[in-house]
Design an enzyme around this catalytic site. Structure first.
Site, short mmCIF file in Angstrom:
data_model
loop_
_atom_site.label_atom_id
_atom_site.label_comp_id
_atom_site.label_asym_id
_atom_site.label_seq_id
_atom_site.Cartn_x
_atom_site.Cartn_y
_atom_site.Cartn_z
N ASP A 1 -72.87 -71.67 88.64
CA ASP A 1 -71.97 -71.06 87.66
C ASP A 1 -70.50 -71.22 88.06
O ASP A 1 -69.60 -70.93 87.25
CB ASP A 1 -72.26 -69.55 87.53
CG ASP A 1 -73.65 -69.28 86.97
OD1 ASP A 1 -74.06 -70.04 86.08
OD2 ASP A 1 -74.30 -68.34 87.44
N CYS B 1 -64.09 -86.15 110.25
CA CYS B 1 -63.02 -85.61 109.40
C CYS B 1 -61.76 -85.35 110.24
O CYS B 1 -60.65 -85.67 109.82
CB CYS B 1 -63.46 -84.32 108.72
SG CYS B 1 -64.88 -84.49 107.62
N ASP C 1 -74.41 -65.94 81.77
CA ASP C 1 -75.54 -66.69 82.32
C ASP C 1 -76.79 -65.85 82.16
O ASP C 1 -76.71 -64.62 82.02
CB ASP C 1 -75.26 -66.97 83.81
CG ASP C 1 -76.43 -67.65 84.48
OD1 ASP C 1 -76.93 -68.64 83.94
OD2 ASP C 1 -76.85 -67.17 85.56
N CYS D 1 -33.98 -49.64 92.62
CA CYS D 1 -34.33 -49.86 91.22
C CYS D 1 -34.96 -51.24 91.07
O CYS D 1 -35.06 -52.01 92.03
CB CYS D 1 -33.11 -49.74 90.32
SG CYS D 1 -31.87 -51.02 90.59
N ASP E 1 -73.81 -65.56 88.49
CA ASP E 1 -74.08 -65.11 89.85
C ASP E 1 -74.45 -66.24 90.79
O ASP E 1 -74.62 -66.02 91.98
CB ASP E 1 -75.24 -64.10 89.83
CG ASP E 1 -76.59 -64.77 89.63
OD1 ASP E 1 -76.67 -65.67 88.76
OD2 ASP E 1 -77.54 -64.41 90.34
N CYS F 1 -67.18 -82.50 109.81
CA CYS F 1 -67.65 -83.10 111.06
C CYS F 1 -66.45 -83.62 111.85
O CYS F 1 -65.31 -83.58 111.38
CB CYS F 1 -68.64 -84.24 110.79
SG CYS F 1 -67.90 -85.61 109.85
N CYS G 1 -33.08 -54.34 92.24
CA CYS G 1 -33.19 -54.64 93.67
C CYS G 1 -34.43 -55.50 93.94
O CYS G 1 -34.37 -56.49 94.69
CB CYS G 1 -33.28 -53.36 94.49
SG CYS G 1 -31.89 -52.23 94.30
#
Length: 824
Positions: A701, A33, A501, A97, A697, A30, A100
């Site tokens: 979790d 903040c 889960d 190489c 999912d 908001c 580098c």
């Protein structure tokens, strides 16, 4: 003299010109903040700040003599907000190489607030830095000071960069064939010498004429690379090639011009340069194939789309499309951008997203994704994601991020590459001194010292890990497994425990109401109360209740004083009367008596039972069933065959959890686990020495996903879960977890093979050269082929396929690679 003006400024108090920086800020909710951040920044000396809540940025003016950007960032973070680091990609030029790449990486990481990873295989640098501490010009300047060149790389530059590489490759190819033509006479002479003609076919003056353009024109790239490396304070493979071939060439030139009775080695310097150039060309060609996955993904999005403009259907460049555009997709065309179907019906092949070849039916309100293929009907869609905001663009970014990251297993190779060249030069010097000092043979000393320099090459070490990671992450994208970084791809293969889960991971995540058991109310009143308490919730169980109530034409009542208790239930007042809905334990803890026997009979059928109360009276139970996915049991069995222990964590009651676990073939599970406790269970397993993976999912979790060593998000899950996960599975199928583990183990095997070959090559090759058992020409050929063999071995990874049925993987492997078994 230069201190006088400075002193004068200090005495008069004339202020220095203020510096400015724009800082992105996350976490503002908001305008309060924004005000808080402004006040925090203005407390710093010499700072003026203006925070825009709408744009999420802070425009800061500060006195660089008293405040630095990191202090501004610290102040914002102490206030409880976050300044996300900026990232940029640099295309690098001049690397030859792994040494580098290490040098550039160190040069960038020495800059304050900068964290860089350089990928030798892709010739790019992925750089993260604190906003205000660096910019593209600063980063490019650091690369140039290290002796190389760079420019900022964006999506629009990809085709130009590809064209530049193709042009450079063609130029190198032309020089190579010229070098071959100039080298062939030396080959003919060597064949003649093996046949017994020791007088030599080529006069020395002709050898000098043939070898000179090879050494200084064809071999110019090695001199330039060595000079840039030495100017940057180090040495690389080019320095070894230049030292070795120059010693052979100049020794032979002096012998020829002075007419000395010594053997000349023009053929050695010429053939070494030709062979190394051939190896570089083969290496470049092979490295291009490792990034083929990204090229395939980019090609999936069409260039044009049929868009409605002013009531007419016009063909428009996809880059000009905007969110909200209405577009039409005809049968056989690819979807141009992400959108939602508003009219029409069809089936779409989404194999590029999920790796699953079975077409997906699309009706109005269904989501469609850029790059997927419309197979049958005509669709009219509303654009919801365009440009960089499509799912396809997100996949490309994830694959690029994974390919540009560095796996932990690469650290040893990086350490060795960093000190490799000085050590080899030292071995060469010792070889020369030993052969000349102890044997008194200057020619043998020179030849063996050159052989040591030529056979040593850190390139194979530098390519061993990134090429395998590039192929593995690209292959993962093709089968619907998106890996966030190389560390995740490495750790997935080492998992010993997999935590799953239940809802939405093992089960479909689309529960439905199966039973409504009214006890102290009629069924209508029970559903009305439940619908009121669950109205507005996005939890799958809540959606099942409200959908069931709606199907019975029951409208939710108004509620007040609503409180949700995560993992337990909800409470609110309906017409001033307190009501509860939740687990049996939640209701019992509130002091309401529960008919345990009646509820348990439903739970034993694998159903979730929620209790509904009002005015401290049990109105009844609602039983909800969430069907186990058809692939869950097979996925669990496959993980167990891989030696991974599978554990299920769920907030559901123990009886229901036991029923689902039995159906899935899981012997270890924990029930009634609150969301906050899932992370604690994961940490407990880690403390026992397990390497723990977590798949989920939902939003609840996310803490457990963050706590796991490797986290997996189901593709249809919440954005929070996907953001927290290391690996995202585009299919709603736990079989993708086993796919990711199998791919990780195969990738790790390739990395170990590559590192073994690279270490053994140098471990055996350098001593053999020092002992005089390898000629410089053979050493040059071996060095040229070492990198090619490592990259080619990584490319063999593309033949891997998940250990599933051919039907399941036919759409995931677009390239027609042979179906190799998933050996672990």
């Amino acid at each position: 003299m230069s201190s006088a003006p400075t002193a004068a400024i200090a005495e008069t108090g004339a202020p220095a010109k203020p510096r400015t920086v724009d800082l992105p800020i996350e976490g503002m909710t908001c305008a309060a903040c924004a005000n808080r951040i402004e006040k925090t920044l203005r407390r710093l000396p010499g700072v003026t700040a203006n925070v825009n809540f709408a744009t999420g940025h802070a425009h800061v003016e500060y006195d660089g003599r008293s405040v630095a950007p990191p202090q501004l960032v610290n102040a914002i973070e102490k206030a409880g907000y976050r300044v996300p680091p900026q990232t940029t990609e640099l295309a690098l030029q001049g690397m030859t190489c792994a040494a580098c790449a290490n040098r550039i990486e160190k040069a960038l990481n020495r800059l304050p607030g900068v964290s860089a990873t350089v990928n030798f295989a892709t010739e790019t640098a992925h750089v993260r830095f604190v906003p205000g501490t660096a910019d593209a010009a600063t980063l490019i300047g650091a690369v140039r000071r290290a002796g190389y060149d760079a420019h900022k790389l964006s999506g629009a530059d990809r085709e130009q960069e590809k064209a530049r590489h193709a042009t450079a490759f063609r130029a190198e190819l032309r020089r190579f064939w010229i070098s071959v033509a100039l080298t062939l006479p030396f080959v003919a002479e060597m064949i003649a010498m093996f046949a017994g003609y020791h007088e030599g076919l080529l006069p020395r003056w002709l050898q000098l004429v043939l070898a000179t353009p090879i050494q200084f024109w064809i071999g110019r790239r090695f001199y330039v690379g060595a000079w840039h490396a030495l100017r940057g304070g180090g040495a690389n493979m080019d320095a070894l090639v230049v030292l070795g071939t120059s010693m052979a060439f100049f020794f032979s030139a002096v012998v020829t011009l002075a007419g000395l009775p010594q053997h000349v080695y023009f053929e050695a310097s010429a053939m070494i340069i030709t062979l190394i150039l051939m190896g570089k060309l083969l290496e470049a060609q092979a490295k291009t194939k490792t990034s083929a996955a990204i090229e395939e993904l980019i090609k999936l999005q069409p260039k044009t789309a049929h868009v409605e403009r002013d009531g007419r259907l016009v063909e428009l460049d996809v880059a000009q499309m905007r969110v909200g555009d209405i577009f039409v997709v005809r049968p056989g065309e690819a979807i141009p951008v992400d959108g939602v179907v508003i009219d029409g019906a069809s089936s779409i092949n989404e194999a590029m997203l999920t790796g699953e070849s079975v077409p997906v039916s699309k009706q109005p309100d269904a989501r469609v994704f850029a790059g997927t293929l419309n197979q049958h009907g005509l669709l009219k869609c509303h654009a919801t994601g365009v440009g960089a905001n499509t799912a396809l663009a997100a996949i490309v970014r994830l694959v690029e991020q994974a390919q540009g990251s560095k796996a932990p297993i690469q650290r040893l190779a990086d350490v060795i590459s960093g000190v490799f060249v000085p050590v080899v030069v030292g071995v060469s010097v010792v070889t020369f001194i030993a052969w000349w000092g102890l044997g008194g043979d200057f020619t043998a000393a020179l030849v063996n010292a050159v052989a040591v320099l030529v056979i040593a090459c850190p390139c194979a070490l530098g390519l061993a890990t990134p090429t395998a990671i590039m192929v593995g992450s690209g292959l993962g994208a093709r089968i619907g497994v998106l890996v966030k970084n190389a560390a995740a791809l490495e750790h997935a293969g080492r998992l010993t425990t997999m935590v799953l889960d239940k809802t939405g991971t093992l089960t479909l995540g689309r529960p439905v109401v199966t039973d409504v058991i009214a006890i102290d109310a009629d069924e209508h009143a029970l559903l009305a109360t439940a619908a009121a308490l669950e109205h507005g919730s996005e939890h799958p169980l809540a959606r099942a209740v409200t959908a069931h109530a709606t199907s019975h034409d029951i409208a939710p009542a108004a509620i007040t004083n609503f409180i949700a208790i995560a993992g337990s239930g909800v409470r609110a007042d309906i017409d001033g009367v307190p009501a509860l809905l939740g687990s049996l334990r939640f209701v019992r803890d509130a002091g309401v008596a529960v008919d345990e026997a009646r509820a348990e009979s439903l739970q034993r059928q694998g159903k979730t039972v929620i209790a509904v109360t009002r005015a401290s009276r049990l109105l009844g139970f609602i039983a909800i069933a969430d069907k186990l996915r058809d692939t869950s049991a097979a996925a669990v069995a496959r993980l167990q065959r891989m030696g991974i222990e599978v554990v299920m964590l769920t907030g559901d009651n123990r009886v229901t959890a036991a029923a689902i676990a039995q159906q899935a073939g899981i012997t270890q599970f924990e029930a009634e686990v609150l969301p906050a406790d899932k992370a604690e269970r994961v940490n407990r397993l880690k403390a026992d020495g397990q390497v723990v993976g977590m798949a989920g999912d939902g939003v609840n979790d996310a803490p457990a996903l963050a706590a796991a060593d490797v986290s997996f998000a189901i593709g249809a899950g919440s954005d929070v879960a996907i953001h927290a996960a290391d690996i995202t599975l585009m299919r709603d199928d736990p079989a993708g977890i086993a796919d990711a583990v199998g791919l990780s183990r195969r990738t790790l095997r390739k990395i170990r093979q590559n590192l073994f070959f690279a270490f053994v090559y140098n471990t055996l090759g350098i001593p053999l050269a020092a002992l005089g058992m390898l000629s410089p020409v053979i050493a040059g050929a071996a060095m040229a082929m070492s990198s090619v063999s490592v990259v080619s071995n990584s490319l063999l990874l593309r033949r891997w396929k998940p250990a599933r049925s051919e039907k399941q993987v036919s759409g995931a492997n677009h390239t027609g690679a042979r179906n190799a078994p998933e050996t672990i």
